[in-house]
Enzyme design. Structure first.
Site, PDB file in Angstrom:
ATOM      1  CB  ALA A 126      -0.957   0.036   1.101  1.00 59.84           C
ATOM      2  CG  LEU A 127       4.451   0.323  -1.710  1.00 57.52           C
ATOM      3  CD1 LEU A 127       5.475   0.165  -2.812  1.00 57.52           C
ATOM      4  CD2 LEU A 127       5.248   0.284  -0.232  1.00 57.52           C
ATOM      5  CG  HIS A 173       5.913   2.749   1.715  1.00 53.62           C
ATOM      6  ND1 HIS A 173       4.667   3.177   1.684  1.00 53.62           N
ATOM      7  CD2 HIS A 173       6.103   2.301   2.800  1.00 53.62           C
ATOM      8  CE1 HIS A 173       4.290   2.549   2.607  1.00 53.62           C
ATOM      9  NE2 HIS A 173       4.797   1.851   3.291  1.00 53.62           N
ATOM     10  CD  GLN A 188       4.643  -5.701  11.280  1.00 50.12           C
ATOM     11  OE1 GLN A 188       5.686  -6.312  10.802  1.00 50.12           O
ATOM     12  NE2 GLN A 188       4.621  -4.522  11.294  1.00 50.12           N
ATOM     13  N   GLY A 210      11.587   4.160   8.332  1.00 46.37           N
ATOM     14  CA  GLY A 210      11.237   5.502   8.292  1.00 46.37           C
ATOM     15  C   GLY A 210      11.393   6.132   9.769  1.00 46.37           C
ATOM     16  CD  GLU A 211      14.507  10.687  11.103  1.00 52.45           C
ATOM     17  OE1 GLU A 211      13.610  11.370  11.305  1.00 52.45           O
ATOM     18  OE2 GLU A 211      15.623  10.524  11.244  1.00 52.45           O
ATOM     19  CD  GLN A 230       8.930  -0.725  12.203  1.00 55.06           C
ATOM     20  OE1 GLN A 230       7.920  -1.200  12.334  1.00 55.06           O
ATOM     21  NE2 GLN A 230       8.873  -0.055  10.795  1.00 55.06           N
TER      22      GLN A 230
END
Ligand code: AMP
Length: 279
Positions: free
Chosen positions: A33-34, A38, A62, A148-149, A154
């Protein structure tokens, strides 16, 4: 742009991975689902000159119980077209039976930065993340991996795992990509109704305000409590908004370097997640 291989089995992955040769390999793990967030990771990976492998795998391990996994958006054809156009070299699309083969009996459990916040509210979430990331590293053997920040906790969990296990992968964090209104891009934003879309950017506005006030010396306890009230008045339900150590994710009573403000707030059926740097 042509020339992107698509692998769905370990055998194909080995073949295509070996074909990349000695060039540095960068991995961009995603759940599909970019969106432009991304693509920023892929662009950062490409900018290093590496061959780029993008994985697309909606990782059941997860997700908690409930409907979130079933309703997670999937659009494989659009995703593949997008990353091909962006110059990705190899797409890795395992299914659950490839990622978790029969008899699969190994998980990675990270403590430390995984314990609080999302770790508390989504039991098992970071076990799923760490396990699938470790598997991806084993499958693809990347030299670097881009995260990603946006998902700050994570990113720290992955860094901790890589350090603790001495995995030979360099982890690169990429700044959050936002809508012009400030809302952090997320695959789940498509579930926001029109009115919710108008309210959701408030989370980033509040985070920015908190970061500015803390930078100016305000008392964290006071400013964080005010921010919870502001979010509620705007129509968001904050789960947490906290000042934390940027690496350990431990809560802080005062600004120190490096630290972040992290937040999660619910609106309708969507959980918004965001964070900003303070010092
Ligand atoms: P996901 O597909 O949501 O699991 O995200 C895959 C990767 O993209 C993770 O490293 C995310 O942190 C990153 N990512 C997601 N949204 C954004 C964004 N708005 N800006 C930057 N990176 C993002």
């Amino acid at each position: 742009m042509t020339g992107m291989d698509v692998a769905r089995t370990i055998v194909d992955l080995r073949t295509y991975r070996d074909r990349l040769g000695q060039v540095s390999v960068a991995l961009v793990p995603t759940m599909g689902a970019l969106h432009a967030g991304h693509l920023a990771l892929i662009a950062a990976a490409k900018a290093t000159g590496a061959a780029v492998v993008t994985s697309i795998f909606v990782n059941p391990l997860q997700f908690g119980p409930g409907k979130d996994l079933a309703r997670y958006p999937r659009d494989e054809a659009a995703d593949l077209a997008m990353i091909r156009d962006f110059g990705c070299d190899l797409a890795w699309l395992p299914d659950a039976a490839v990622m978790y083969p029969p008899g699969d009996a190994t998980v990675i459990e990270v403590a430390g930065p995984a314990l609080r916040w999302e770790g508390e509210r989504r039991p098992g979430h970071f076990r799923g993340v760490a396990t699938v990331v470790a598997k991806l590293f084993g499958q693809i053997r990347p030299d670097t991996a881009f995260f990603g920040e946006k998902d700050w906790q994570q990113l720290q969990v992955v860094r901790r795992m890589v350090g603790d296990l001495a995995l030979p992968v360099r982890i690169v964090g990429v700044p959050t990509v936002r809508d012009p209104n400030g809302l952090a891009l997320s695959s789940r934003n498509r579930f926001l109704s029109g009115p919710e879309q108008a309210v959701a950017p408030c989370l980033y506005a509040v985070l920015r305000h908190v970061a500015d006030r803390l930078g100016a010396g305000a008392d964290p306890a006071v400013i964080l409590e005010q921010s919870r009230e502001t979010l509620r008045q705007a129509g968001l339900s904050p789960e947490y908004i906290e000042l934390v150590d940027a690496e350990t994710l431990e809560p802080l009573g005062a600004v120190q370097s490096p630290c972040r403000v992290i937040a999660t707030a619910r609106i309708g059926s969507v959980r918004l997640l965001d964070n900003v740097r303070v010092a």
